[in-house]
Design a protein around this motif. Structure first.
Motif, PDB file in Angstrom:
ATOM      1  N   ASN A   1       0.829  -1.210   0.000  1.00  0.00           N
ATOM      2  CA  ASN A   1       0.000   0.000   0.000  1.00  0.00           C
ATOM      3  C   ASN A   1       0.861   1.257   0.000  1.00  0.00           C
ATOM      4  OD1 ASN A   1      -2.347  -1.483  -0.038  1.00  0.00           O
ATOM      5  ND2 ASN A   1      -2.705  -1.320   2.152  1.00  0.00           N
ATOM      6  N   LYS A   2       1.943   1.265   0.777  1.00  0.00           N
ATOM      7  CA  LYS A   2       2.843   2.426   0.788  1.00  0.00           C
ATOM      8  C   LYS A   2       3.520   2.602  -0.561  1.00  0.00           C
ATOM      9  CE  LYS A   2       3.596   2.705   5.691  1.00  0.00           C
ATOM     10  NZ  LYS A   2       4.520   2.887   6.771  1.00  0.00           N
ATOM     11  N   TYR A   3       3.889   1.501  -1.205  1.00  0.00           N
ATOM     12  CA  TYR A   3       4.498   1.566  -2.527  1.00  0.00           C
ATOM     13  C   TYR A   3       3.519   2.161  -3.545  1.00  0.00           C
ATOM     14  CZ  TYR A   3       6.246  -0.024  -7.030  1.00  0.00           C
ATOM     15  OH  TYR A   3       6.645  -0.077  -8.334  1.00  0.00           O
ATOM     16  N   LYS A   4       2.268   1.724  -3.494  1.00  0.00           N
ATOM     17  CA  LYS A   4       1.263   2.252  -4.414  1.00  0.00           C
ATOM     18  C   LYS A   4       1.003   3.734  -4.170  1.00  0.00           C
ATOM     19  CE  LYS A   4      -1.159  -2.037  -5.468  1.00  0.00           C
ATOM     20  NZ  LYS A   4      -2.416  -2.772  -5.380  1.00  0.00           N
ATOM     21  N   GLU A   5       1.013   4.159  -2.895  1.00  0.00           N
ATOM     22  CA  GLU A   5       0.830   5.573  -2.588  1.00  0.00           C
ATOM     23  C   GLU A   5       1.965   6.411  -3.157  1.00  0.00           C
ATOM     24  OE1 GLU A   5       0.442   5.972   1.631  1.00  0.00           O
ATOM     25  OE2 GLU A   5      -1.498   4.945   1.683  1.00  0.00           O
ATOM     26  N   ARG A   6       3.203   5.911  -3.044  1.00  0.00           N
ATOM     27  CA  ARG A   6       4.353   6.637  -3.605  1.00  0.00           C
ATOM     28  C   ARG A   6       4.266   6.719  -5.118  1.00  0.00           C
ATOM     29  NH1 ARG A   6       9.147   3.741  -0.572  1.00  0.00           N
ATOM     30  NH2 ARG A   6       7.525   2.202  -0.568  1.00  0.00           N
ATOM     31  N   GLN A   7       3.826   5.632  -5.756  1.00  0.00           N
ATOM     32  CA  GLN A   7       3.684   5.643  -7.211  1.00  0.00           C
ATOM     33  C   GLN A   7       2.618   6.635  -7.639  1.00  0.00           C
ATOM     34  OE1 GLN A   7       5.646   4.197  -9.433  1.00  0.00           O
ATOM     35  NE2 GLN A   7       6.862   3.421  -7.742  1.00  0.00           N
ATOM     36  N   ALA A   8       1.525   6.699  -6.888  1.00  0.00           N
ATOM     37  CA  ALA A   8       0.454   7.642  -7.202  1.00  0.00           C
ATOM     38  C   ALA A   8       0.926   9.076  -6.993  1.00  0.00           C
ATOM     39  CB  ALA A   8      -0.776   7.353  -6.344  1.00  0.00           C
ATOM     40  N   ALA A   9       1.756   9.317  -5.973  1.00  0.00           N
ATOM     41  CA  ALA A   9       2.268  10.668  -5.727  1.00  0.00           C
ATOM     42  C   ALA A   9       3.229  11.093  -6.834  1.00  0.00           C
ATOM     43  CB  ALA A   9       2.960  10.723  -4.368  1.00  0.00           C
ATOM     44  N   LYS A  10       4.024  10.155  -7.357  1.00  0.00           N
ATOM     45  CA  LYS A  10       4.940  10.462  -8.456  1.00  0.00           C
ATOM     46  C   LYS A  10       4.175  10.784  -9.729  1.00  0.00           C
ATOM     47  CE  LYS A  10       8.991   7.745  -7.175  1.00  0.00           C
ATOM     48  NZ  LYS A  10       9.805   6.580  -7.550  1.00  0.00           N
TER      49      LYS A  10
END
Length: 154
Positions: A95-104
């Motif tokens: 979930n944290k990885y997906k949040e970072r990808q969405a922020a990028k």
């Protein structure tokens, strides 16, 4: 094949393999800790519902109604440990990885609502009718009649 199906298959395989590890931890580590209080094997924990429980040498119940809650406790501990490890080591990092990808990726484009689209159409029609300068334009929707066209009369 869709990505979600492959992810689910991998999760099932990893979960199955991981459950064996957790089973070993419960039997080799948790059961001895609980054994400091009582018996070392959780499977032997039981209570008697009615009358004195008499169990024969071969494991058959001769008298009474035993309630074997030890295996349920052992299975519950195994489930809780498995769920906690899967959550903290797999789901939370993903979930944290997906949040970072969405922020990028930046903010997602929000689709326009019907009201916004209708307002744009209205404004475009008004601009077209006034020629953008505020001066009215003759109605271009009615084209002038052409002469010399085909006639129905003979």
């Amino acid at each position: 094949m869709r990505g979600n199906v492959v992810e689910l298959a991998v999760a099932v395989v990893v979960g199955t393999a991981f459950s064996k590890i957790v089973d070993s931890v419960v039997k080799g580590f948790i059961n001895p800790l609980v054994g400091a209080i009582g018996t070392q094997d959780l499977d032997k924990y039981s209570s008697c519902l009615r009358g004195p429980c008499e169990i024969g040498a071969d494991g058959t119940i001769n008298e009474g109604v035993p309630l074997n809650w030890g295996p349920v406790l052992s299975a519950s501990l195994t489930f809780l440990i498995t769920a906690a490890v899967v959550y903290f080591l797999m789901i939370l990092p993903m979930n944290k990885y997906k949040e970072r990808q969405a922020a990028k990726a930046g903010p997602a484009e929000v689709p326009k609502t019907e009201i916004e689209l209708l307002t744009e159409i209205r404004d475009a029609l008004v601009t077209r009718q006034t020629d953008g300068d505020g001066e009215p334009v003759p109605d271009a929707s009615v084209a002038p009649q052409r002469s010399g066209g085909a006639s129905i009369e003979k």
